[in-house]
Design an enzyme around this catalytic site. Sequence first.
Site, PDB file in Angstrom:
ATOM      1  N   TYR A   1     -15.930  17.192  18.249  1.00 30.46           N
ATOM      2  CA  TYR A   1     -16.640  17.696  17.064  1.00 30.46           C
ATOM      3  C   TYR A   1     -15.724  18.627  16.260  1.00 30.46           C
ATOM      4  O   TYR A   1     -15.490  18.418  15.059  1.00 30.46           O
ATOM      5  CB  TYR A   1     -17.922  18.422  17.494  1.00 30.46           C
ATOM      6  CG  TYR A   1     -18.584  19.168  16.363  1.00 30.46           C
ATOM      7  CD1 TYR A   1     -19.154  18.489  15.289  1.00 30.46           C
ATOM      8  CD2 TYR A   1     -18.620  20.575  16.340  1.00 30.46           C
ATOM      9  CE1 TYR A   1     -19.750  19.179  14.238  1.00 30.46           C
ATOM     10  CE2 TYR A   1     -19.211  21.263  15.293  1.00 30.46           C
ATOM     11  CZ  TYR A   1     -19.763  20.563  14.242  1.00 30.46           C
ATOM     12  OH  TYR A   1     -20.345  21.252  13.202  1.00 30.46           O
TER      13      TYR A   1
ATOM     14  N   THR B   1     -16.630  24.489  10.536  1.00 30.13           N
ATOM     15  CA  THR B   1     -17.301  25.124  11.672  1.00 30.13           C
ATOM     16  C   THR B   1     -16.382  26.067  12.443  1.00 30.13           C
ATOM     17  O   THR B   1     -15.150  25.863  12.465  1.00 30.13           O
ATOM     18  CB  THR B   1     -17.794  24.015  12.643  1.00 30.13           C
ATOM     19  OG1 THR B   1     -18.193  24.622  13.864  1.00 30.13           O
ATOM     20  CG2 THR B   1     -16.710  23.008  12.964  1.00 30.13           C
TER      21      THR B   1
END
Length: 325
Positions: free
Chosen positions: A140, A116
Amino acid sequence: MRILITGGAGYIGSHVVKALGKLGHEITIVDNLSTGFQKAVTFGKLIVADLSDRSKMEDIFSTGNFEAVVHFAGSIVVPESVAEPLRYYQNNTINSHSVMTLCEKYRVKNFIFSSTAAVYGMPGDGVCREDSEKKPINPYGQSKLMTEHMLRDLAFSNKNFHYVALRYFNVSGADPEGQIGQSFPKATHLIKAACEAATGKRTHMDLFGTDYPTKDGTCVRDYIHVSDLAEAHVKALEYLEKGGESQALNCGYGHGFSVKEVISRVKEITGVNFKVNELPRRPGDPASLTAESSRLIQLTGWKPKFDDLNLIIKSAYEWEKNRPY
Ligand SMILES: NC(=O)c1ccc[n+]([C@@H]2O[C@H](COP(=O)([O-])OP(=O)(O)OC[C@H]3O[C@@H](n4cnc5c(N)ncnc54)[C@H](O)[C@@H]3O)[C@@H](O)[C@H]2O)c1
């Protein structure tokens, strides 16, 4: 190829299952259906299991004889990762470690990982290059970066193991054939939320921050159509099959749109003037985040077909209006 796809019943995974299935690959999907849908699986065999179920996973690997693993399964909501960091490290880092351990044990050669843009944190000029500094600002992003580090170290120590970590930017849109799309109810993605507002599934939209140093004061992001992203996985696998070197590659279009631009385009395309609440900034949102993706294009020959905000919005809106699950 015999390919194991973890999280293949989810939003992005289901588009990759379809792309690889159409090419005739033999696909096995493992998914616990926590945010995925059985109906999203259009090719292959779905095994409903959790990645942390060691004996089930051992069974899957010992009988599957997989040549490649594409690893999507994970938890993806940033604020949730701040509230429940250990759950995120468990699902994104520890479970990835288990999958990689099985890959090594069963001699899986090639691995594609869903990483990501969140691994970059807040890049100074808003443009992320693969070698830009990695400074995630939430659990995250950190949980994904830790997995990237494990992949790098495993590939260094085991010459039979090769990987590409694709760092996705803002994934959006839906299958142009209307068969699959994003259905998870709590999705926080801007285009998805705007299409929900346009179809009356939510009463309004929240817009966080109007005083950023951008053209109209709202955050700028690089929106990539999910089918182009799916194609990038196909290309990355081909690249590894041909003996390409392990690495992390950005996956975006290299240009961005502001939140206000996206909202007004959704209103224009749908003809619905839904309510937008302008709120203060959320902590941890960088002003601008776009990808430098030339490395992916050069190395794999990836050619995006849907680099058009109108097309992305239309596909997302069609999905939202007609979705079967
Ligand atoms: N959507 C985005 O914009 C975006 C951006 C960057 C990276 N990613 C990454 O892409 C991947 C896929 O994201 P998505 O948007 O398709 O999310 P998603 O929630 O739709 O898909 C995740 C899938 O994994 C499954 N899953 C989760 N934990 C599991 C477990 N422990 N065992 C088995 N199955 C499990 C879920 O049921 C779901 O089907 C994630 O790893 C995410 O971090 C997504």
